[in-house]
Design a protein around this motif. Structure first.
Motif, PDB file in Angstrom:
ATOM      1  N   VAL A 172      30.787   3.807 -36.875  1.00  0.00           N
ATOM      2  CA  VAL A 172      31.740   4.849 -37.258  1.00  0.00           C
ATOM      3  C   VAL A 172      33.160   4.289 -37.313  1.00  0.00           C
ATOM      4  O   VAL A 172      33.933   4.608 -38.225  1.00  0.00           O
ATOM      5  N   ALA A 173      33.533   3.436 -36.351  1.00  0.00           N
ATOM      6  CA  ALA A 173      34.884   2.886 -36.319  1.00  0.00           C
ATOM      7  C   ALA A 173      35.146   1.983 -37.516  1.00  0.00           C
ATOM      8  O   ALA A 173      36.230   2.036 -38.122  1.00  0.00           O
ATOM      9  N   VAL A 174      34.179   1.129 -37.877  1.00  0.00           N
ATOM     10  CA  VAL A 174      34.360   0.259 -39.040  1.00  0.00           C
ATOM     11  C   VAL A 174      34.530   1.099 -40.299  1.00  0.00           C
ATOM     12  O   VAL A 174      35.429   0.840 -41.124  1.00  0.00           O
ATOM     13  N   ALA A 175      33.691   2.108 -40.476  1.00  0.00           N
ATOM     14  CA  ALA A 175      33.792   2.962 -41.658  1.00  0.00           C
ATOM     15  C   ALA A 175      35.111   3.723 -41.677  1.00  0.00           C
ATOM     16  O   ALA A 175      35.795   3.793 -42.712  1.00  0.00           O
ATOM     17  N   GLY A 178      38.140   1.298 -42.257  1.00  0.00           N
ATOM     18  CA  GLY A 178      38.150   0.814 -43.634  1.00  0.00           C
ATOM     19  C   GLY A 178      38.638   1.875 -44.604  1.00  0.00           C
ATOM     20  O   GLY A 178      39.471   1.608 -45.474  1.00  0.00           O
ATOM     21  N   VAL A 179      38.145   3.104 -44.453  1.00  0.00           N
ATOM     22  CA  VAL A 179      38.548   4.186 -45.349  1.00  0.00           C
ATOM     23  C   VAL A 179      40.016   4.556 -45.125  1.00  0.00           C
ATOM     24  O   VAL A 179      40.763   4.805 -46.084  1.00  0.00           O
ATOM     25  N   ALA A 180      40.470   4.584 -43.868  1.00  0.00           N
ATOM     26  CA  ALA A 180      41.862   4.927 -43.588  1.00  0.00           C
ATOM     27  C   ALA A 180      42.814   3.899 -44.189  1.00  0.00           C
ATOM     28  O   ALA A 180      43.848   4.248 -44.777  1.00  0.00           O
ATOM     29  N   LEU A 181      42.489   2.620 -44.060  1.00  0.00           N
ATOM     30  CA  LEU A 181      43.340   1.579 -44.630  1.00  0.00           C
ATOM     31  C   LEU A 181      43.310   1.619 -46.159  1.00  0.00           C
ATOM     32  O   LEU A 181      44.328   1.395 -46.810  1.00  0.00           O
ATOM     33  N   LEU A 182      42.154   1.902 -46.725  1.00  0.00           N
ATOM     34  CA  LEU A 182      42.057   2.023 -48.179  1.00  0.00           C
ATOM     35  C   LEU A 182      42.909   3.180 -48.669  1.00  0.00           C
ATOM     36  O   LEU A 182      43.627   3.063 -49.663  1.00  0.00           O
ATOM     37  N   ARG A 183      42.841   4.273 -47.961  1.00  0.00           N
ATOM     38  CA  ARG A 183      43.644   5.434 -48.332  1.00  0.00           C
ATOM     39  C   ARG A 183      45.127   5.132 -48.244  1.00  0.00           C
ATOM     40  O   ARG A 183      45.895   5.409 -49.163  1.00  0.00           O
ATOM     41  N   ASP A 184      45.556   4.526 -47.146  1.00  0.00           N
ATOM     42  CA  ASP A 184      46.969   4.228 -46.967  1.00  0.00           C
ATOM     43  C   ASP A 184      47.454   3.201 -47.980  1.00  0.00           C
ATOM     44  O   ASP A 184      48.576   3.293 -48.479  1.00  0.00           O
ATOM     45  N   GLY A 185      46.631   2.197 -48.279  1.00  0.00           N
ATOM     46  CA  GLY A 185      47.019   1.213 -49.270  1.00  0.00           C
ATOM     47  C   GLY A 185      47.162   1.826 -50.648  1.00  0.00           C
ATOM     48  O   GLY A 185      48.078   1.484 -51.405  1.00  0.00           O
ATOM     49  N   LEU A 186      46.273   2.756 -50.979  1.00  0.00           N
ATOM     50  CA  LEU A 186      46.348   3.416 -52.277  1.00  0.00           C
ATOM     51  C   LEU A 186      47.607   4.258 -52.384  1.00  0.00           C
ATOM     52  O   LEU A 186      48.307   4.238 -53.400  1.00  0.00           O
ATOM     53  N   VAL A 187      47.900   5.017 -51.337  1.00  0.00           N
ATOM     54  CA  VAL A 187      49.090   5.864 -51.347  1.00  0.00           C
ATOM     55  C   VAL A 187      50.356   5.013 -51.404  1.00  0.00           C
ATOM     56  O   VAL A 187      51.338   5.362 -52.058  1.00  0.00           O
ATOM     57  N   GLY A 253      24.037  -6.369 -38.193  1.00  0.00           N
ATOM     58  CA  GLY A 253      23.941  -6.564 -36.752  1.00  0.00           C
ATOM     59  C   GLY A 253      25.265  -6.335 -36.058  1.00  0.00           C
ATOM     60  O   GLY A 253      26.333  -6.259 -36.693  1.00  0.00           O
ATOM     61  N   PRO A 254      25.251  -6.222 -34.740  1.00  0.00           N
ATOM     62  CA  PRO A 254      26.485  -5.916 -33.992  1.00  0.00           C
ATOM     63  C   PRO A 254      27.537  -7.008 -34.095  1.00  0.00           C
ATOM     64  O   PRO A 254      28.740  -6.712 -34.117  1.00  0.00           O
ATOM     65  N   ALA A 255      27.131  -8.281 -34.160  1.00  0.00           N
ATOM     66  CA  ALA A 255      28.121  -9.366 -34.196  1.00  0.00           C
ATOM     67  C   ALA A 255      28.975  -9.287 -35.451  1.00  0.00           C
ATOM     68  O   ALA A 255      30.217  -9.378 -35.394  1.00  0.00           O
ATOM     69  N   LEU A 256      28.336  -9.108 -36.610  1.00  0.00           N
ATOM     70  CA  LEU A 256      29.090  -9.043 -37.855  1.00  0.00           C
ATOM     71  C   LEU A 256      29.916  -7.761 -37.948  1.00  0.00           C
ATOM     72  O   LEU A 256      31.017  -7.764 -38.513  1.00  0.00           O
ATOM     73  N   LEU A 257      29.396  -6.663 -37.387  1.00  0.00           N
ATOM     74  CA  LEU A 257      30.182  -5.432 -37.390  1.00  0.00           C
ATOM     75  C   LEU A 257      31.423  -5.571 -36.506  1.00  0.00           C
ATOM     76  O   LEU A 257      32.507  -5.080 -36.859  1.00  0.00           O
ATOM     77  N   LEU A 258      31.272  -6.231 -35.359  1.00  0.00           N
ATOM     78  CA  LEU A 258      32.441  -6.494 -34.521  1.00  0.00           C
ATOM     79  C   LEU A 258      33.440  -7.384 -35.243  1.00  0.00           C
ATOM     80  O   LEU A 258      34.663  -7.174 -35.161  1.00  0.00           O
ATOM     81  N   ALA A 260      33.817  -7.550 -38.482  1.00  0.00           N
ATOM     82  CA  ALA A 260      34.436  -6.721 -39.515  1.00  0.00           C
ATOM     83  C   ALA A 260      35.515  -5.824 -38.925  1.00  0.00           C
ATOM     84  O   ALA A 260      36.593  -5.648 -39.518  1.00  0.00           O
ATOM     85  N   LEU A 261      35.242  -5.255 -37.741  1.00  0.00           N
ATOM     86  CA  LEU A 261      36.240  -4.410 -37.085  1.00  0.00           C
ATOM     87  C   LEU A 261      37.477  -5.222 -36.729  1.00  0.00           C
ATOM     88  O   LEU A 261      38.617  -4.771 -36.948  1.00  0.00           O
ATOM     89  N   ALA A 262      37.280  -6.431 -36.195  1.00  0.00           N
ATOM     90  CA  ALA A 262      38.417  -7.295 -35.862  1.00  0.00           C
ATOM     91  C   ALA A 262      39.207  -7.653 -37.111  1.00  0.00           C
ATOM     92  O   ALA A 262      40.453  -7.668 -37.096  1.00  0.00           O
TER      93      ALA A 262
END
Length: 297
Positions: A172-175, A178-187, A253-258, A260-262
């Motif tokens: 949930v945090a990665v999604a 990612g969406v929040a940054l995409l939104r802010d970058g677009l605006v 897997g959890p390693a790649l998701l972590l 991605a979050l970083a």
């Protein structure tokens, strides 16, 4: 203990994209994006909302597993009706946003934060997300986590519970980030997007709510013994999407998701320091004035 923890972590990750409730993930992301009135605080907003949703989700699963399991026989046949009602509410919220309106603040407090920016509201949404997901995701949770708790292994059970929550929260945090940054970058690059984003969020909310309501109706038809429901084209198409999404989450897997979050957190930090503040437009001033009037009531 490492093996069971990894299993619980993976089960939590897949619980976020389970067949019953996976359409609520874009609905949640739409609420998150629609509730943003500026381009500041994207990281905190996304992570706080993700934490609230995860808390609501795992609390419901924990309560069901430990306290409500004896009532499962009575509760399970009624869950599809809850799913239908939730879908209808999301459709109404989507239509509201498509009409150019803002989602209201919770009615119990005149000074409460807007619904889409409220941490308790995100926790409530997580609880509803969990209720819609019980039919598909409760079995792994019971087998992995609750069995240990009921067997008297409190420490082991709590560790597995934490791992499950971490897996759910990681996806949930990665999604969300990612969406929040995409939104802010677009605006930041296209100011007119500030007016379009809520309507686009409303469209996503409308589609997601429609599917959630349809899935609840599908479960009711199955419970009534209507075999034609097994060949429902909407459910079959959505199941293919869900399976692809679940396979992707499992493969990462959890390693790649972590990782991605970083990477997203690093990108947010770099963007914040490198991008100069943009001048406020008349739309921004109107949003700020509306927000202040709401807080001053």
């Amino acid at each position: 203990m490492t093996g069971p923890l990894l299993l619980a972590l993976t089960a939590g990750m897949l619980g976020a994209v389970n067949p019953c409730g996976f359409a609520l993930l874009p609905a949640y992301l739409s609420l998150l994006v629609a509730g943003a009135s500026d381009t500041r605080g994207a990281v905190g907003r996304a992570l706080t909302a993700a934490a609230g949703l995860t808390l609501g989700y795992v609390v419901v699963f924990g309560a069901f597993g430990l306290a409500l399991a004896p009532l499962a026989g009575w509760l399970r046949p009624r869950l599809p009706w809850l799913t239908v009602a939730l879908g209808v509410l999301l459709v109404v919220a989507g239509c509201w946003l498509l009409a150019g309106r803002r989602l209201p603040a919770p009615g119990w407090s005149a000074r409460a934060p807007r619904l889409t920016r409220s941490w308790p509201s995100m926790a409530l949404f997580g609880a509803v997300y969990a209720l819609a997901s019980l039919g598909c995701a409760i079995a792994p949770f019971l087998a992995i986590v609750v069995t240990s708790l009921q067997a008297g292994s409190t420490g082991r059970g709590l560790a597995l519970f934490g791992a499950y929550a971490l897996g759910m929260g990681l996806v949930v945090a990665v999604a969300a980030l990612g969406v929040a940054l995409l939104r802010d970058g677009l605006v930041a690059r296209l100011r007119v997007a500030g007016a379009l984003v809520p309507r686009l969020s409303g469209l996503v909310l409308l589609l997601a709510g429609g599917y959630v309501a349809w899935y609840g109706w599908y479960e009711l038809r199955l419970a009534a013994g209507r075999r034609e429901a097994l060949h429902d084209p909407v459910i079959q198409a959505a199941s293919q999407v869900q399976q692809t999404l679940a396979n992707a989450v499992d493969s990462l897997g959890p390693a790649l998701l972590l990782a991605a979050l970083a990477a997203l957190l690093l990108a947010a930090a770099l963007t914040r320091h490198s991008r100069p503040p943009l001048p406020l437009t008349p739309v921004d001033h109107e949003v700020i004035a509306t927000t202040r009037r709401g807080e001053g009531q």
